[in-house]
Structures are given as C-alpha cells and as structure tokens.
Write an enzyme that holds these catalytic residues in place. Structure first.
Site, PDB file in Angstrom:
ATOM      1  N   CYS A 240      10.794  23.588   0.738  1.00 38.50           N
ATOM      2  CA  CYS A 240       9.839  22.686   1.358  1.00 38.50           C
ATOM      3  C   CYS A 240       9.003  23.397   2.413  1.00 38.50           C
ATOM      4  O   CYS A 240       7.838  23.130   2.556  1.00 38.50           O
ATOM      5  CB  CYS A 240      10.570  21.512   1.993  1.00 38.50           C
ATOM      6  SG  CYS A 240      10.737  20.123   0.893  1.00 38.50           S
TER       7      CYS A 240
ATOM      8  N   ILE B 115      15.655  13.591   1.137  1.00 37.04           N
ATOM      9  CA  ILE B 115      14.749  14.117   0.124  1.00 37.04           C
ATOM     10  C   ILE B 115      13.397  14.442   0.744  1.00 37.04           C
ATOM     11  O   ILE B 115      12.946  13.796   1.681  1.00 37.04           O
ATOM     12  CB  ILE B 115      14.597  13.145  -1.075  1.00 37.04           C
ATOM     13  CG1 ILE B 115      13.952  11.833  -0.651  1.00 37.04           C
ATOM     14  CG2 ILE B 115      15.946  12.895  -1.728  1.00 37.04           C
ATOM     15  CD1 ILE B 115      13.567  10.950  -1.815  1.00 37.04           C
ATOM     16  N   CYS B 116      12.762  15.464   0.183  1.00 37.50           N
ATOM     17  CA  CYS B 116      11.474  15.929   0.709  1.00 37.50           C
ATOM     18  C   CYS B 116      10.362  15.036   0.172  1.00 37.50           C
ATOM     19  O   CYS B 116      10.094  15.014  -1.023  1.00 37.50           O
ATOM     20  CB  CYS B 116      11.249  17.376   0.284  1.00 37.50           C
ATOM     21  SG  CYS B 116       9.686  18.049   0.838  1.00 37.50           S
ATOM     22  N   LEU B 117       9.742  14.277   1.071  1.00 28.68           N
ATOM     23  CA  LEU B 117       8.725  13.312   0.646  1.00 28.68           C
ATOM     24  C   LEU B 117       7.351  13.634   1.228  1.00 28.68           C
ATOM     25  O   LEU B 117       6.404  12.886   1.037  1.00 28.68           O
ATOM     26  CB  LEU B 117       9.125  11.914   1.122  1.00 28.68           C
ATOM     27  CG  LEU B 117      10.358  11.301   0.482  1.00 28.68           C
ATOM     28  CD1 LEU B 117      10.743  10.027   1.209  1.00 28.68           C
ATOM     29  CD2 LEU B 117      10.099  10.998  -0.974  1.00 28.68           C
TER      30      LEU B 117
END
Lengths: 391, 167
Positions: A240, B115-117
């Site tokens: 990320c 979670i990556c949002l």
C-alpha cells in the site's frame, strides 16, 4: 557436582556482564540545570551556544515545555529523538503499533527491538540518550471512542505543570487519526503541527494549525479525486505504501525545526511547508481557515479569532506575501502544473498560490423528493438489532 | 467508477440522513437506527438476489462491530471474521474494516488486518458524507476488496479452503 559448580560460575559471569552492559547503557546522571559551559562533558553546550550566537534568547526555556507526539513511526520516532537531544522538558508519545523488521528502512528503531511496542521501545532509547527528558507513553489507537476521551484528557493535563501540552505533533499515517487529532485540538483550542509523507515516498509536508487562525485539517481535506477510477487499478502490485528514510528524515527535520522556532520564539514559523523530492521544490504558504468548515469548533475558533484585535499578525502576513512575488522575472521562470486536474463544475478558483480545488463540495439540496432515505420512525434500535441478528 | 451491477446494488441501499458520530448521544442513536435499517435492507436484497455474503452485529452502543463475511470461489466457500470500530470522527471518516485472520497475508492491508481502501473507496466516502453508512462501506469497500484479493490469495496458496464449514 562439578557440573553444577561450573554452571554457577557461568551464571555469575553472565550476571557480571549484564551489570556491566547496564552500567554502560545508563549513560549519564540527570542534569538539573542547563549549563552553557563549553566542556566535552556538557551535553547542552552546543545548544546553549545558540544564545551566544544571538539566535535564541532563552534556550533553557525548552526544559519547561511539553510536546505530545502522536504516531511514533518513520517521522514521529525521529521527531522524538531530535526533541530529546534538544533537551525538551517532556514528551508524551502515542502509538498502538509494534516495531517490525519492515520498519528497518526508516531511522531510529533497531532490529533487536522488533516485536516491542513502538512507544516502549522509543521511550527506552530516548531515556538513555537524554535522562533529563520526562517521557510518558500511551499504547493505544486514538480513533476509537474510549481511547479518544483518554487522549483528550491526556493532552489537556500532561504538561510539566499539569496543564495542556504546549504543542501537539501529528506524525500519523492515516486520514482517520489526523481527523481525530484535528477534532481534539479544535475542541481544546490547542496548536498543532500536521506532518505527512506521501504514499509514494517522494513528497511530504508540514502544516501549522492554529485553531481559528490557520486552516484546520477539516477546512481543506486531502484533494482526493473520486472520479474516473477504474476498478482494475485497484489491483496494484506491491504494498500500500512506500517509504524512504530520506524523505521521512527531511520531514521530521522540518517539523522539529518549526516546532523549535515556534516554542522558543525565533525566526518565522511556516504555516505550510511542502517538499517535492522529485524536483526539490519546497513551496511555503499560509492556508486560511474555511468559513464553511465542517467542524463546528473550527468555525467557533474562527469567530473568536476574528473578534481578537490583531496588529502584529497583519504585518507579518503582508511580509510573507511580498516575499513570494518577484518583481523582475528576467528568465521568465514559471511553474507549470504537470498534474492533470479533474475539474467538476467551477472548481478552478484558487485558494492560495499553486493550490486549486480538485472538486467542489456538492451543494446541499433538498433530498426528500428524489433520494431514498431511511425512516426515522418505526422500530426501536433494540428491535432493529434483534432483527439483524435473526436474518 | 463503479460498474453497472455495483451501481444497482448501491441504489437499492437506503441512504442515511443523520450526521452524527458516537459522541453525539441521542443523535447517534438516531444514526444507529438508520445504519441498522440500511444494513437490514442490504442483507435482504443480497438474499433475494442470491448474493448473501455477510452478517454483522454491534455492541449495545453501536461503537464496535463484528461478524462474518464469505466469498465463493470455484464453488467453495471461504469465510472470514470481520471486525471494526466506529471512529470518533465518524461519519466524516469511514470505518476501517478489518479481517484480522488475513493480517500479514496480503500487502493490501494495514496492521491488524485493516483492509486497504485508500484508492477505491475513501474518495467516494468523502463525497457522500453523511449519506453513506456501514452498508455502503460493505458494498463499496469490502465487497470489491474481497473480489480482487481472495481469488488472488487462493491462487497463491496463501489461504486454503477449510473443510469445517459444511453448512
């Protein structure tokens, strides 16, 4: 028998070694008064020299000041170390994360600390660097309801004199935590610095937020653009977020430099200082609060600020503005925006030099007619909870 | 940004009205009722379109939520525990949905299994405050995330089908 003797001897040896290493790590005694004496053994001689050089009038004042650091990661840990080495009076650290080997591309933490909580590990290192600094740690996530009240309570009562801290530094890595700090500082009327490094690791910024006087974090939310995102771009390879020790170190340096300038009253404190690593571009500007800010406390602080007489401020602002304008531009240098902005409606109005709104907030329309809205009457909350469970 | 089927799913979830967070006392109770109504409607819609994929419940105050979600891949059902807190700044900031058992198994996740949002969901949420609620977070955040991540994790052998769920 002799085996036991041997083991006993071994334990003794190891205990001795342990003691020695402990003595070594307990570097020095506490120092009651900062001295400006120039001797090798004085840890403050180079800092107190700032007075002789005419930079800071009263450096010892730093011993009375308390700073809260929220987030002890790549930026926060370095920030804490810098303030510790400067001899700050008290640091209050907040973080709920653990040290991981994946953090080793950043500064401060060491591989042997992996698995420890960040605040504990940091406190230990900082204390050994400078035992004069009082360090308080809080190992929790400030965004949850219970912890938020504790957070508010802590930053409003944890200074060395039991009052509010002198400054809050945000070194967090997510929007939720920033909004939480913003909410708390607007309510408590506390000044704070926001800091951040972009997810691609090649830009960063710091922002000085004085409730009511400069833009709060909710006044100008991050310019995220929602339109035209393809579902496919969702599946990105890798992690990320990327990070570089360089960018984080630079941002921490900016943050602490401006913290010192503000706290000790020298130089000019930047309201916003950006860093673009790709071009080595460092924009500075002042961000004014948004009169329509979503945060009601921000609007209240704005009203309070507007009611205050201000002679000095206008002067210094005029100075800053003039600095940015160049009368002669012999080489015809101008900045060209390389990012393609997605405009919606009349989103082009400039807020400050170089900043544009990426989108406009949709007008509040009367939604009654067209939108499906949940009904407020009907079953009670308990009935709804039960119904949900039964599905 | 969203495809036609998501748009349809979305349009059938009731929008919320009350802009209130967990610190807002009575208004929060009102908001919570709206949250539940929207969730119930969404789950019912899912069931009637044969696409039932999660269950959620909360503590009494509505500040902590937990439940299960599942994903069908090659006719096998993969089930995961969900949990999240309602942040103090809700609904300005979205809840951070977490699947703790997948923590460390995918890069598209933050500590604790959140979670990556960032890219696909948060901008949407930001523009729809306070109309979006937990049901929307599930439909637009977790749903697409599972659809992208789970097949990938299965393919990589990071998660395996558990036999026990013989329902």
């Amino acid at each position: 028998m002799s085996e036991i003797e041997k083991l006993r001897q071994r334990i003794k040896d190891l205990e001795q070694q342990l003691l020695e290493s402990q003595c070594k790590s307990a570097a020095r005694e506490k120092i009651a008064q900062m001295s400006s004496e120039v001797v090798d053994s004085n840890p403050y001689s180079r800092l107190m020299a700032l007075k002789r050089m005419g930079i800071v009038n009263n450096y010892e004042k730093i011993r009375e000041l308390s700073v809260a650091i929220v987030g002890v990661g790549g930026v926060g840990s370095v920030t804490a170390e810098m303030l510790t080495r400067c001899g700050i009076g008290k640091l209050i650290l907040f973080d709920y994360d653990k040290v991981e080997l994946a953090n080793m591309n950043r500064l401060f933490f060491q591989p042997h600390q992996a698995g420890q909580s960040k605040v504990e590990a940091a406190a230990k290192t900082l204390q050994s660097i400078n035992p004069d600094v009082e360090i308080e740690t809080h190992n929790y996530n400030i965004t949850t309801v219970d912890n938020f009240y504790n957070f508010i309570d802590t930053i409003s009562t944890s200074s060395l004199l039991g009052g509010p801290v002198d400054l809050v530094l945000s070194c967090v890595d997510n929007f939720e935590a920033r909004m939480t700090i913003n909410t708390a500082c607007n309510e408590l009327n506390l000044k704070w610095f926001e800091s951040g490094v972009s997810e691609n690791a090649v830009s960063g910024h710091i922002q000085f937020i004085i409730p009511g006087e400069s833009a709060c974090f909710a006044c100008a939310p991050p310019l995220v653009v929602a339109a035209n995102i393809d579902e496919k771009t969702l599946k990105r390879d890798g992690v990320c977020a990327a990070s570089l020790p360089t960018t984080m170190g630079i941002v921490a340096g900016f943050l602490v430099q401006n913290t010192l300038k503000y706290l000790l009253g020298f130089g000019t404190t930047s309201y916003y200082l950006g860093y673009n690593a790709m071009q080595d571009f460092f924009p500075t500007m002042i961000l004014r609060p948004n009169p329509n800010c979503d945060d009601s406390y921000c609007r209240q602080r704005q009203a309070e600020y507007a009611a205050k007489p201000k002679v000095e401020q206008t002067l210094s602002v005029a100075d800053a503005d003039e600095g940015a304008i160049h009368e002669d531009n012999e080489w015809g240098i101008s900045l060209i925006d390389e990012t393609e902005s997605i405009n919606e409606g009349n989103a082009t109005s400039e807020i400050s030099t170089g900043i544009k709104l990426a989108y406009t907030v949709p007008q509040v329309v009367n939604t009654e007619s067209q939108e499906q809205v949940t009904k407020s009457d009907g079953p009670s909350l308990e009935e709804l909870m039960a119904q949900m469970k039964q599905i | 940004m969203v495809d036609e089927s998501t748009r349809k799913t979305l349009s059938s979830i009731p929008l919320l009205q009350t802009k209130a967070g967990p610190r807002d006392k009575d208004l929060w109770v009102q908001r919570l009722k709206e949250e539940y109504q929207a969730l119930i409607k969404y789950v019912q819609n899912n069931k009637s379109s044969d696409n039932d994929w999660f269950r959620l419940e909360s503590n009494k105050e509505g500040t902590k939520w937990f439940g299960k979600c599942w994903y069908i891949h090659n006719l096998l059902k993969y089930e995961f525990e969900i949990e999240f807190d309602i942040p103090v700044t809700y609904p300005t900031t979205a809840p951070e949905l977490a699947l703790p058992e997948l923590d460390g198994k995918t890069a598209k996740m933050y500590r604790g299994g959140k979670i990556c949002l960032t890219d696909h969901f948060k901008p949407l949420w930001a523009r729809n405050v306070p109309k979006f609620g937990i049901a929307h977070a599930m439909a637009l955040g977790l749903g697409p995330w599972l659809a992208v991540e789970i097949p990938d994790l299965i393919e990589k052998g990071v998660i395996a089908h558990k036999e026990k769920s013989a329902e």
